[in-house]
Design an enzyme around this catalytic site. Sequence first.
Site, mmCIF file in Angstrom:
data_model
loop_
_atom_site.group_PDB
_atom_site.id
_atom_site.type_symbol
_atom_site.label_atom_id
_atom_site.label_comp_id
_atom_site.label_asym_id
_atom_site.label_seq_id
_atom_site.Cartn_x
_atom_site.Cartn_y
_atom_site.Cartn_z
ATOM 1 N N ARG A 201 11.567 0.397 5.598
ATOM 2 C CA ARG A 201 11.919 1.652 4.926
ATOM 3 C C ARG A 201 10.686 2.497 4.618
ATOM 4 O O ARG A 201 10.688 3.713 4.809
ATOM 5 C CB ARG A 201 12.689 1.354 3.638
ATOM 6 N N ILE A 202 9.621 1.849 4.128
ATOM 7 C CA ILE A 202 8.419 2.611 3.782
ATOM 8 C C ILE A 202 7.771 3.166 5.046
ATOM 9 O O ILE A 202 7.389 4.342 5.101
ATOM 10 C CB ILE A 202 7.433 1.742 2.990
ATOM 11 N N ALA B 130 0.583 -1.986 0.615
ATOM 12 C CA ALA B 130 1.637 -2.992 0.817
ATOM 13 C C ALA B 130 1.373 -4.230 -0.041
ATOM 14 O O ALA B 130 1.883 -4.350 -1.151
ATOM 15 C CB ALA B 130 1.736 -3.341 2.295
ATOM 16 N N ARG B 131 0.550 -5.152 0.479
ATOM 17 C CA ARG B 131 0.224 -6.383 -0.241
ATOM 18 C C ARG B 131 -1.245 -6.697 -0.026
ATOM 19 O O ARG B 131 -1.774 -6.554 1.080
ATOM 20 C CB ARG B 131 1.086 -7.561 0.260
ATOM 21 N N ASP C 9 -4.349 0.359 -2.630
ATOM 22 C CA ASP C 9 -3.496 0.263 -3.818
ATOM 23 C C ASP C 9 -3.251 -1.189 -4.212
ATOM 24 O O ASP C 9 -2.725 -1.454 -5.286
ATOM 25 C CB ASP C 9 -2.155 0.959 -3.557
ATOM 26 N N GLU D 166 -5.269 -9.591 -7.237
ATOM 27 C CA GLU D 166 -4.011 -9.596 -7.987
ATOM 28 C C GLU D 166 -3.380 -10.980 -7.985
ATOM 29 O O GLU D 166 -2.702 -11.364 -8.938
ATOM 30 C CB GLU D 166 -3.037 -8.585 -7.395
ATOM 31 N N HIS E 275 -2.278 -0.605 -7.872
ATOM 32 C CA HIS E 275 -0.941 -1.045 -7.462
ATOM 33 C C HIS E 275 0.121 -0.137 -8.087
ATOM 34 O O HIS E 275 1.101 -0.598 -8.675
ATOM 35 C CB HIS E 275 -0.685 -2.503 -7.850
ATOM 36 N N ALA F 39 4.298 2.790 -6.092
ATOM 37 C CA ALA F 39 5.732 2.955 -6.361
ATOM 38 C C ALA F 39 6.007 3.546 -7.735
ATOM 39 O O ALA F 39 7.160 3.764 -8.096
ATOM 40 C CB ALA F 39 6.443 1.605 -6.242
#
Length: 334
Positions: free
Chosen positions: A160-161, A240-241, A265, A270, A293, A296
Amino acid sequence: MASGNRRVVVTQRFFDQATIDYLEAAGCEVVQADLPPGQADGNLTHVELRERLQGAAGWIVGHARVTRELLADLPDLKVISRRGVGYDRVDLNAARDLGRVVCIAVGGNHESVADHTIALMLAVGHRFRQTQEQMIGGNWSILLGSDLYRKTVGIIGLGRIGRSLVRRLSGFEAEILTCGGHHDAAYEDGAGIRRVGLDELLAQSDYVSLHAPLTSETRHIIGWDALVKMKRTAFLINAARGGLVDDEALLKALQMGVIAGAGLDVYLSEADAAFKPVTQALIELPNVIATPHSAASSREGLDRTNMVAARSVVAVLDGGDPAAECIVADGRGK
């Protein structure tokens, strides 16, 4: 409507009143966790999470680790609903074994993340940070930047992104490459996307943007070997991650001029505090645009994901099923 325990604990910040009203109208008791300023639920220890979640039937969670041990300590908990789409911090096997439901907030934040990705591309390409820092110091000389217009953008991950990003990039008349993941020939042909191998994507792209899930196959997909295949004028974007990129290799590549810059981001630190010095070194580089992060975390995006997460909780507490695309683990049949 099913009766019984309908206590829902929210450990996320920025939980909007409309979603609280929805949960309460569905008969839920909403409890918002009291978090110290600047702290997210990902910083809470097992003991702190257990204390806040005692007696809860539903949990709307952000980045906290959902372990087997924690689930075993919370026998009343029926549903864990992530305000987001990643679930690498949730032990899905434990959830299934212990009869719990785990959901993600599909369709809530992808537009916000795509907006943020474009912002990272423009900011790092046009050297906004370096320019403003010079101006603050009284130096108004012009630093030449790089256009996004008619550049080649390699997108790793066309969910989707990724598809939302494709729509935005059409306005820049960008050539779009993709690799890996699910191959949807009809969509890619219709959108003018060219599917190539990873090496070709890295070698040809002016911007490489990551939008893949974090799996054993994608972990450190961007390491030193990948970075040296990129153009020296190229930019890496990761919203993303953190685990998709070897941050130590990226730091070295940026310091040595192997690539031109990065928009970040997410970070390895993390998930592993041992990488905090690497993250700090990255965000201090002049050719890095960094955000915490927060891709969103627009007002609108959070309101949407709050509601998607809440609807999944209510569906389970009512004895029904959340939207199929939101369910990532369902142990109720055990």
